[in-house]
Design a protein around this motif. Structure first.
Motif, PDB file in Angstrom:
ATOM      1  N   THR A 111      46.727  38.095  39.664  1.00 39.97           N
ATOM      2  CA  THR A 111      45.423  39.107  39.621  1.00 39.97           C
ATOM      3  C   THR A 111      45.626  40.661  38.850  1.00 39.97           C
ATOM      4  O   THR A 111      44.748  41.664  39.345  1.00 39.97           O
ATOM      5  N   LEU A 120      38.627  38.058  34.284  1.00 42.29           N
ATOM      6  CA  LEU A 120      38.922  36.348  34.992  1.00 42.29           C
ATOM      7  C   LEU A 120      40.667  35.511  34.736  1.00 42.29           C
ATOM      8  O   LEU A 120      41.120  34.206  35.228  1.00 42.29           O
ATOM      9  N   LYS A 123      43.099  37.087  34.905  1.00 39.90           N
ATOM     10  CA  LYS A 123      43.953  36.331  36.298  1.00 39.90           C
ATOM     11  C   LYS A 123      44.579  35.191  36.840  1.00 39.90           C
ATOM     12  O   LYS A 123      45.408  35.696  37.510  1.00 39.90           O
ATOM     13  N   SER A 143      38.275  43.013  42.972  1.00 37.46           N
ATOM     14  CA  SER A 143      37.971  44.026  41.710  1.00 37.46           C
ATOM     15  C   SER A 143      36.657  45.409  42.338  1.00 37.46           C
ATOM     16  O   SER A 143      35.889  44.737  42.458  1.00 37.46           O
ATOM     17  N   ASP A 157      33.146  35.331  43.963  1.00 34.74           N
ATOM     18  CA  ASP A 157      33.228  33.898  43.174  1.00 34.74           C
ATOM     19  C   ASP A 157      34.884  34.378  42.654  1.00 34.74           C
ATOM     20  O   ASP A 157      35.514  33.271  42.235  1.00 34.74           O
ATOM     21  N   GLU A 158      34.957  35.333  42.782  1.00 34.65           N
ATOM     22  CA  GLU A 158      36.357  35.412  41.860  1.00 34.65           C
ATOM     23  C   GLU A 158      37.255  35.069  43.238  1.00 34.65           C
ATOM     24  O   GLU A 158      38.361  34.982  42.303  1.00 34.65           O
TER      25      GLU A 158
END
Lengths: 302, 302
Positions: A111, A120, A123, A143, A157-158
């Motif tokens: 990432t 995203l 990553k 992040s 969410d990531e």
């Protein structure tokens, strides 16, 4: 939702900074000698993620590190191996081949390590590459920029998306606490990472100062403890960066034991991210065995 | 009140006594063991002096080791400048040394001689810094096509036990030749007369000598001998004026790591006590075989 509302969703408690610092300091007053010390030192060895994350890494360096992981100091019988090797994604395949049959895991940072500043898609591609090469563990970075802007949903969410991309591989989420600013933020980031499905939470990339400190680690351990008490699910912890002396490593083990309990005193749930810790531990073990103080040039370079 | 002050101005004031601490890594810490002893001269105590423990030995060897490479990398000319600077600073403080040597039981005139000789000795070895190499190095005749030459290199970390009876000159006569070639050292000061050694440490601290190059401990050689002579990171030992038994013990322990041990019984005030062979005592000879073109009748081509 605004920032404070989201913070409330994660129900992160307010951290008493003075209290945490004092509590962390008290772990350093325990005295560990002779047999208990030897046991502790061997445990530290078995929990190390032997790491090389430099722009100048070469195949030769990775091979050497893999050899070191399997042969920490052959003149001492019965030493454990380290838990894992931690490398950049392009060295995963090589490390995997070097460590075949050794039982040592290969961890890979991914990432857009260490900044995490990329899309995203990139990553996830980074993660998929490492996983397809055979990585057993993925160390992702959150992040931090988005986190500081209050976009906690995005961060959540990531992590969840990366977790999905990991498949079988275990996910360690690096909070980079040196860039988070306060212990409250560390706690919130820990709660977000745990809620999003991280198998481990990890303090730092090792590229930013301060890296792992005892107070920061304590706050993260407490987040793990609270999650365990609520759900019965265990999450691992990995302090990384700045732990290069065995005495300090033993203090961390005491902190883990007194905060989380014996179940976490296992390489499956606790790791040290370090490059020079292994040799210091080996020197201490040899000192205990022989009674003579050791010199670095009698040990393999790492 | 006023009257008595006028009459006995001096005696009313409480004297501020100096704490004599050790000198490790450019700092003045107390011993980690928190112990002290009281050297007695003519029935009066010299004060509370740190009683060094094995861990102080360990800490000071760590300091000496980490300072060694950088010290040896300095130019010979620069090391000469620094040795000369120590002499300058010592000269400026000669009154303080005079007082202390007398407190330690020395006659005023012999104390004065000792101080001037100490200053001269530093100047003497400052001069040798960039000259011993020319005297002891050689180009060697060999039968093959090689340019073969031998030069001196510092052994590394030297542990020195300074003279009991010659507290300042004996100390300096060991330190100066040891550091002249790029070694770093840990010195155990005279047990009975440690004051001037610690004051000399203050001179070192203000003389551009990098921290860790010279470390000075106070304590009992009987207690520490095993620990420094078995220490794998100590490369050579210098003993002055110890008994036969102690010298034998030290040599036996040192043999575990084939460590060099130099035993001195010098009269340091003698002119012959200052000589470049003391520099050579703590150097190793490195011989280089440098390939050259075939030597023909017209001579070598280098």
């Amino acid at each position: 939702m605004n920032q404070s509302q989201i913070a409330r969703v994660f129900k992160s408690p307010v951290i008493d900074q003075v209290g945490v610092v004092e509590r962390a300091k008290r772990f350093t007053t325990r005295s560990i000698k002779s047999e208990a010390k030897m046991q502790g030192l061997e445990m530290v060895l078995s929990m190390i993620d032997l790491t090389t994350l430099e722009g100048m890494d070469t195949e030769g360096k990775v091979k050497q590190l893999c050899y070191k992981a399997q042969h920490l100091h052959d003149s001492i019988d019965g030493l454990p191996t380290v838990a894992a090797i931690c490398v950049y994604p392009n060295f995963v395949g090589l490390a995997k081949r070097c460590l075949a049959g050794s039982g040592i895991n290969v961890a890979s940072v991914a990432t857009a390590f260490p900044s995490g500043n990329s899309s995203l898609e990139i990553k996830l591609a980074d993660v998929s590459m490492a996983v397809s090469e055979g990585a057993d563990e993925i160390d992702m970075v959150i992040s931090r920029g988005r986190f500081h802007r209050g976009e906690y949903n995005f961060v959540f969410d990531e992590i969840a998306a990366v977790k999905a991309a990991c498949g079988e591989a275990r996910l360690k989420t690096i909070l980079e606490t040196g860039e988070l600013g306060s212990l409250d933020k560390v706690r919130l980031a820990s709660d977000i990472a745990i809620a999003a499905g991280a198998d481990f939470i990890k303090t730092s990339t090792g590229k930013i100062q301060p890296a792992a400190t005892m107070p920061v680690t304590l706050v993260m351990l407490e987040a793990i403890r609270d999650h365990f008490q609520k759900t019965g699910l265990m999450v691992g912890m990995k302090p990384a960066g700045g732990i290069s002396k065995s005495k300090l490593a033993l203090h961390y083990l005491i902190m883990v034991k007194e905060t989380l309990g014996d179940a976490w005193l296992d390489p499956k749930w606790f790791r040290f991210g370090a490059s020079s810790l292994a040799n210091d531990v080996l020197m201490q073990i040899e000192k205990q065995r022989t009674g003579a103080y050791q010199a670095a040039n009698y040990f393999a370079i790492d | 009140m006023t009257e008595s002050n006028e009459n006995s101005g001096k005696s009313d004031r409480l004297e501020v006594l100096k704490t004599y601490k050790m000198y490790i890594d450019g700092k003045f810490p107390r011993t980690e063991s928190a112990r002290y002893y009281q050297p007695v001269v003519n029935g009066t105590s010299l004060g509370n002096v740190c009683l060094a423990s094995r861990k102080d030995v360990r800490n000071s060897v760590v300091a000496a080791r980490s300072a060694q490479a950088a010290w040896a990398r300095r130019t010979a000319y620069n090391r000469a400048q620094i040795l000369y600077r120590i002499a300058e600073m010592l000269e400026g403080r000669s009154q303080q040394f005079l007082d202390e040597l007398i407190r330690q039981g020395m006659e005023a005139d012999s104390a004065e001689t000792q101080i001037t000789q100490s200053i001269d000795r530093l100047i003497y070895y400052a001069g040798w810094c960039d000259k011993y190499q020319q005297v002891f190095s050689s180009v060697n005749p060999v039968a093959s096509s090689h340019f073969n030459f031998s030069t001196l290199e510092p052994v590394g970390v030297v542990f020195a036990v300074a003279s009991r009876d010659c507290p300042l000159l004996g100390l300096i006569s060991l330190i100066a030749p040891v550091i002249a070639s790029g070694n770093t050292c840990v010195v155990l000061a005279s047990e009975n007369s440690p004051l001037s050694a610690i004051t000399f440490a203050e001179v070192l601290a203000t003389s551009d000598v990098p921290g860790g190059v010279v470390n000075i401990l106070t304590g009992r050689v009987e207690e520490l001998s095993e620990h420094f002579s078995r220490h794998l990171d100590v490369n050579a030992i210098a003993c002055d004026g110890l008994g036969v038994d102690l010298n034998t013990t030290i040599k036996e322990f040192a043999s575990e790591t084939i460590k060099r041990v130099k035993i001195y019984h010098q009269e340091w005030s003698a002119e012959a006590a200052a000589n470049p062979y003391l520099i050579q005592d703590f150097c190793e000879v490195k011989t280089t075989w440098h390939p050259i073109e075939q030597i023909t009748e017209s001579g070598a081509s280098y």
